[in-house]
Design a protein around this motif. Structure first.
Motif, PDB file in Angstrom:
ATOM      1  N   THR A 394       0.864  -1.189   0.000  1.00 23.66           N
ATOM      2  CA  THR A 394       0.000   0.000   0.000  1.00 23.66           C
ATOM      3  C   THR A 394       0.898   1.236   0.000  1.00 23.66           C
ATOM      4  O   THR A 394       1.933   1.253   0.680  1.00 23.66           O
ATOM      5  CB  THR A 394      -0.908   0.063   1.251  1.00 23.66           C
ATOM      6  OG1 THR A 394      -0.084   0.210   2.413  1.00 23.66           O
ATOM      7  CG2 THR A 394      -1.768  -1.188   1.376  1.00 23.66           C
ATOM      8  N   PRO A 395       0.525   2.263  -0.740  1.00 21.12           N
ATOM      9  CA  PRO A 395       1.338   3.483  -0.743  1.00 21.12           C
ATOM     10  C   PRO A 395       1.467   4.070   0.670  1.00 21.12           C
ATOM     11  O   PRO A 395       2.528   4.577   1.033  1.00 21.12           O
ATOM     12  CB  PRO A 395       0.540   4.435  -1.655  1.00 21.12           C
ATOM     13  CG  PRO A 395      -0.300   3.535  -2.508  1.00 21.12           C
ATOM     14  CD  PRO A 395      -0.608   2.324  -1.674  1.00 21.12           C
ATOM     15  N   TYR A 396       0.408   3.954   1.455  1.00 19.95           N
ATOM     16  CA  TYR A 396       0.429   4.535   2.801  1.00 19.95           C
ATOM     17  C   TYR A 396       1.566   3.948   3.642  1.00 19.95           C
ATOM     18  O   TYR A 396       2.369   4.683   4.225  1.00 19.95           O
ATOM     19  CB  TYR A 396      -0.931   4.319   3.490  1.00 19.95           C
ATOM     20  CG  TYR A 396      -0.990   4.929   4.874  1.00 19.95           C
ATOM     21  CD1 TYR A 396      -1.317   6.274   5.047  1.00 19.95           C
ATOM     22  CD2 TYR A 396      -0.709   4.170   6.007  1.00 19.95           C
ATOM     23  CE1 TYR A 396      -1.362   6.841   6.310  1.00 19.95           C
ATOM     24  CE2 TYR A 396      -0.746   4.727   7.270  1.00 19.95           C
ATOM     25  CZ  TYR A 396      -1.075   6.063   7.423  1.00 19.95           C
ATOM     26  OH  TYR A 396      -1.108   6.633   8.678  1.00 19.95           O
ATOM     27  N   ARG A 399       5.179   4.715   2.280  1.00 20.42           N
ATOM     28  CA  ARG A 399       5.677   6.073   2.558  1.00 20.42           C
ATOM     29  C   ARG A 399       5.978   6.277   4.033  1.00 20.42           C
ATOM     30  O   ARG A 399       6.932   6.953   4.391  1.00 20.42           O
ATOM     31  CB  ARG A 399       4.670   7.097   2.039  1.00 20.42           C
ATOM     32  CG  ARG A 399       4.688   7.135   0.518  1.00 20.42           C
ATOM     33  CD  ARG A 399       3.498   7.807  -0.089  1.00 20.42           C
ATOM     34  NE  ARG A 399       3.436   7.432  -1.516  1.00 20.42           N
ATOM     35  CZ  ARG A 399       2.439   7.718  -2.315  1.00 20.42           C
ATOM     36  NH1 ARG A 399       1.392   8.397  -1.856  1.00 20.42           N
ATOM     37  NH2 ARG A 399       2.469   7.346  -3.568  1.00 20.42           N
ATOM     38  N   SER A 406       7.081  10.473  -1.856  1.00 21.34           N
ATOM     39  CA  SER A 406       6.740  10.236  -3.257  1.00 21.34           C
ATOM     40  C   SER A 406       7.070   8.813  -3.707  1.00 21.34           C
ATOM     41  O   SER A 406       7.046   8.502  -4.890  1.00 21.34           O
ATOM     42  CB  SER A 406       7.461  11.244  -4.158  1.00 21.34           C
ATOM     43  OG  SER A 406       8.856  11.075  -3.996  1.00 21.34           O
ATOM     44  N   GLU A 408       6.885   5.071  -4.785  1.00 23.06           N
ATOM     45  CA  GLU A 408       5.862   4.330  -5.537  1.00 23.06           C
ATOM     46  C   GLU A 408       6.010   2.840  -5.258  1.00 23.06           C
ATOM     47  O   GLU A 408       7.123   2.335  -5.105  1.00 23.06           O
ATOM     48  CB  GLU A 408       6.063   4.539  -7.054  1.00 23.06           C
ATOM     49  CG  GLU A 408       6.022   5.970  -7.522  1.00 23.06           C
ATOM     50  CD  GLU A 408       4.605   6.462  -7.768  1.00 23.06           C
ATOM     51  OE1 GLU A 408       3.682   5.624  -7.678  1.00 23.06           O
ATOM     52  OE2 GLU A 408       4.438   7.670  -8.026  1.00 23.06           O
ATOM     53  N   LEU A 409       4.883   2.155  -5.274  1.00 16.73           N
ATOM     54  CA  LEU A 409       4.927   0.697  -5.152  1.00 16.73           C
ATOM     55  C   LEU A 409       5.715   0.123  -6.323  1.00 16.73           C
ATOM     56  O   LEU A 409       5.733   0.698  -7.414  1.00 16.73           O
ATOM     57  CB  LEU A 409       3.514   0.117  -5.194  1.00 16.73           C
ATOM     58  CG  LEU A 409       2.581   0.461  -4.036  1.00 16.73           C
ATOM     59  CD1 LEU A 409       1.223  -0.201  -4.259  1.00 16.73           C
ATOM     60  CD2 LEU A 409       3.173   0.035  -2.704  1.00 16.73           C
TER      61      LEU A 409
END
Ligand code: DHB
Length: 495
Positions: A394-396, A399, A406, A408-409
């Motif tokens: 998950t991006p959450y 990060r 910024s 990215e997966l």
């Protein structure tokens, strides 16, 4: 094998690789290679003695990457309580024993025990099933009802080869299950049973994979993976999908979890990080709104704001009512005395969502529940790749863990997540999906959010499918409290 060839190539289940007509069929099931076994199955109507043909250790792909796990067992009843039965046209129960997204061994769910090696220490948070023994009841009851039972092994996230590569991570489990269905259909007429009546069942991670099997029928996204292992060329459609406490929709499960259990303390008594929990809960609201789901019974659009009320009215109160109605008057009075937040009136239980949440008590998982910041969750491993054991999906969490706003997966992940998520296919209405669904979860199961089942069932209802969804009151993870009803449901749905 020869007498069955015409049936196996018939149009009903069709789709044979005709270019290989003159070559021996490496995926032909041999109906003569069985041992005869007997078991006693206890039902509410007394015990039944079942004599059955047991086929074990059958390779279901022509290019297996794992000889130990990519095999299946078939059980065919021939005599029940001394009476001969003919299972040649019977429903086929496909019971997976996948747990924790780990590898599974053929038939490990049949004997009544947990799948061997399913839950190593340090595996799933909180590990294990509250009610693991129930996992075995569907296959045994199906056999005693005269159905054919297929129990496959599958690859899982724990498998590592000599080069250090995790070769059983996503999407291996669902690819193997699809290969199993294709194998069974390819062998229509050789394996007894009606391949138009394959009913898939699984629990937890296995429940999610069962839902995915039903949702993603014949989707070409899986073709390269199926080709790689030499899966039979046939449809992977199933007639029905039974999904017990599915741990599904993984990329949205952290948000859903905080929406559901965010205010519940851990078993240590402490609350999880309330700022992380709050952010995830906020994200859930937009995710839920974006689904544009309508609640059952004319409830209207499902939102984060009304979802607690929805679950209470649609599932929880009827679950409590059924539980309480089955108690003796004095046992019911005791229960109600200990739970004064429940109103019992006109033989119906009513209560408020927040009181129910307090009643459940400790949440099972920390925050985030699935994409752990330290990559320690089983799901981080499930989305590993090559020699990388675990990744963020998950991006959450990516990060937060890296401190890089910024980040990215990894590029392969969006597709992998889709390949593992029944909601991805159902949100696109997947026209080839199964239309018959049996969905269950315990009301004290905090392995995931109740919205996972709520959304799955609502989406299927919105699509017009035949959905039998219910919750087991006060039951924990892995519960299966109405297995006989499920077997009866198979009979009436196929009948
Ligand atoms: C299972 C349980 C979990 O809590 C989870 O995150 C994944 C799978 C299981 O029991 O299969």
């Amino acid at each position: 094998v020869l007498p069955f060839a015409a049936i196996a190539c018939g149009t009903r289940s069709g789709q044979h690789n005709t270019s290989a007509e003159n070559e021996p069929d490496a995926l032909a099931f041999d109906p003569n290679r069985y041992t005869t076994a007997q078991k006693t199955v206890t039902t509410s109507a007394g015990s039944k003695s079942v004599t059955y043909r047991s086929y074990t250790g059958i390779s279901y792909v022509s290019k297996p990457v794992d000889q130990q796990h990519q095999t299946l067992n078939v059980s065919v009843p021939v005599e029940i309580d001394g009476k001969a039965v003919d299972a040649s046209g019977a429903p086929i129960l496909l019971s997976n024993s996948i747990a924790g997204y780990m590898s599974s061994v053929a038939g490990s769910g049949m004997g009544g025990a947990m799948p061997s090696g399913a839950m190593p220490s340090g595996g799933m948070p909180g590990g294990g099933f509250a009610d693991g023994a129930n996992r075995a009841s569907n296959p045994d009851l199906a056999l005693a009802a005269g159905y054919v039972v297929v129990e496959p092994g599958t690859r899982g996230r724990d498998l590592v080869n000599s080069a250090g590569e995790y070769y059983g991570v996503a999407p291996a489990a669902i690819v193997d299950l699809k290969a199993v269905v294709r194998y069974v259909r390819h062998n229509a007429g050789r394996i007894p049973g009606n391949t138009d009546w394959i009913v898939s069942t699984g629990v937890s991670a296995g429940g999610a994979m069962s839902a995915l099997l039903g949702a993603s029928t014949d989707d070409p996204l899986y073709d390269p993976y199926l080709r790689e292992i030499g899966a039979a060329q046939a449809s992977d459609a199933v007639f029905a999908s039974a999904d017990y406490c599915p741990i599904a929709d993984l990329e949205h499960a952290d948000m859903a979890y905080e929406w559901n259990w965010g205010a519940n303390a851990l078993s240590t008594g402490g609350l999880v990080d309330q700022s992380v929990s709050g952010e995830l809960k906020t994200a859930f609201a937009s995710y839920q709104a974006g689904l544009k789901l309508m609640g059952e019974n004319s409830f209207g659009p499902l939102t984060a704001d009304n979802y607690g009320d929805y679950l209470t009215r649609t599932y929880l109160q009827s679950s409590a009512t059924k539980y309480l109605a089955a108690l003796s008057d004095s046992a019911r009075a005791d229960y109600l005395g200990q739970n004064p937040w429940i109103t019992w009136s006109a033989a119906k239980a009513t209560f408020a969502w927040n009181d129910y949440l307090a009643h459940v008590g400790a949440r099972k998982k920390n925050v985030p529940a699935f994409d752990a910041f330290d990559l320690s969750a089983g799901e981080n491993n499930e989305f590993g790749l090559g020699t990388t054991k675990a990744r963020h999906f998950t991006p959450y969490s990516l990060r937060h863990a890296t401190g890089n706003a910024s980040a990215e997966l990894d590029a392969d992940l969006p597709d992998k997540l889709n390949l593992m998520n029944p909601m991805h296919f159902l949100d696109r209405q997947s026209p080839n999906r199964t239309k018959n669904w049996w969905i269950r979860v315990g009301t004290k199961d905090s392995d995931t959010s109740l919205t996972i089942v709520g959304n799955l069932a609502a989406r299927l209802h919105n699509l017009g499918d035949n959905v039998n969804a219910a919750m087991y009151w006060d039951a924990g993870h892995g519960a299966n409290e109405d297995a006989e009803d499920f077997i009866t449901w198979i009979g009436t749905t196929t009948g």
